[in-house]
Design a protein around this motif. Sequence first.
Motif: not given
Ligand code: PHB
Length: 391
Positions: A199-201, A210-214, A220-222, A289-292
Motif C-alpha cells: 500500500i502506497y499512502c 506498507f510492504s512485506m517480506r514474508a 514499513y516506511y514513513l 529514490p526508493s519510491t519506485g
Molecule cells: C521494500 O519492500 O523494501 C520496498 C518495496 C517497494 C518500494 C520500496 C521499498 O517502492
Amino acid sequence: MKTKVGIIGAGPAGLMLSHLLHLTGIPSIIIESQSREYCEARVRAGLLEQWAADMLIETGAGARMQRECMTHSGIHISFGGALHDIDFLQLVGKQVTIYGQQEIVKDLIAQQLANGTPILFEASNVRLEGINGSHPAIHFTQDGQEQTIECDFIGGCDGFHGICRPTIPANVLTTYEREYPFGWLGILAQARPVADKLIYCSHPNGFALFSMRAPTLVRYYLQCTPNEDLNAWSDQRIWDELETRLGGTRPLERGPLIEKVVAPMRSFVVEPMQYGRLFLAGDSAHIVPSTGAKGMNLAFADARVLSQALSAFYRNGTTNLLEGYSRTCLDRVWKAQRFSWWMTRLFHSLPRETPFDSSCRLAELEHLVQSEAAAKSLAENYAGLSIDIKI
Ligand code: PHB
Ligand code: APR
C-alpha cells in the motif's frame, strides 16, 4: 591472480554480472570489501520487476525465490481515507515479485562459490590500474597480504560509495543529481502484512509505504526528514504514525521491531558509465529514490547488458556492444529515474507545500485511480519495461 573479468563489489550488480558471465563460460573474480555475513545480512529493498524474476528463474538462480517469494498482481494506493487497487496483471499482463534483496544476495553468493567463482571478501585498499589500456589490474590487501588480479575488463559494481567511479577522471564524467528534502524511516517487524499487496499512502502528515517480506514479516516506511533522529521515534510512536497515515483503510497489526533505520532520498546519474576497460554497473553509476523500487532492477539490467557485450567480445571479437554499453544502459536508467522521481513527487508532501501544489497532487492521484490510461502507465513502468533476457 589472473581472470577475464575482475568485478569490484558483491552486491546485486556484481553477483549478477558474475553469474551471467559464468553461464556463457567467461570466468570472473569478485573482490568485496565487507564480510560474507555482512553482505548477506544487509536489509535493502525487495521488489523484482517481472523480467528480473523471470531472469533469475531462467538462469537457474531462482529456485529458493520460487519457493519463498510472494507474487503480487498489483499495488494498492491510499489517499483521502480510501484504498484503490491498481491491477498490473489486468492492465499490462505483468506481475511483481516480493523477495528480499539480501535473500537474492545469499542465493547468488552460494551459487557463485559452488560454481568455483572466487569471491574475495574483506578486501581492503582496493585500487585499479591501467583501465585505459588493454591489461587493467586490481590491487588490494587481504589478510595483510598485497594481492593483484590481472584481467581484461573490470566491472565497477561497488555501489554509490565505491572507488570505481572516482577512478575515472572527473573531466570525463557528467553528474546529474537531485536531493530530496525528506528521507524514509524504515522498520522491519514481526507482524502479518496489512494487506495482500503493497500500500502506497499519501497523507497530509506525509507518505507511508506498507510492504512485506514474508507472511509474518513486514517492511514499513514513513516519510521523515533526511536526518531524522531515530531516538525521537519509540516503537509506539512509529506504529501510531503508520496507523494515522494508513487513514483507517485497513486494520494494522503491530508486532516486535527487528530493525529501524533512516535512509535519505536521492536521484543520481553519472554519464558515461564506462571509461576504457572499466564498466560501471548498478549504484556505482546511478541512484534512484526508493519510491519506485527500481534500484536492484536497474543493477540487474546493467549486469545483463554488460554480460551480453562481454560475451559478444569473447565469442567473435566484436566491440560494438561494449562501446554502446553506457548508451544502452542509460536509456533504461533515465526512464527509471523519470518514473522514480514522478512516484516520489506524487506521494510525498514537500515541507512548506503550497495549497496549490497539494491540490494538484491530489488531483493527479484521483486521475490515476479513475483513468485506465494513467493507471496503465504506472503499471507498465512499475512492473518493468521490456528487456531481452535471452542468454
Ligand atoms: C521494500 O519492500 O523494501 C520496498 C518495496 C517497494 C518500494 C520500496 C521499498 O517502492
Ligand atoms: N572494494 C570492494 N567492494 C566494495 C568497495 C570497494 N572499495 N566499496 C563498496 N564495495 C561493495 C559494498 O560492500 C557492496 O557489497 O560493493 C557492493 C555494492 O553493492 P550495492 O551497494 O548493493 O550496489 P549494487 O550491487 O549496485 O546494487 C544496487 O543495492 O543499494 C541497493 O537499493 C540499491 O537495490 C539497489 C542495489
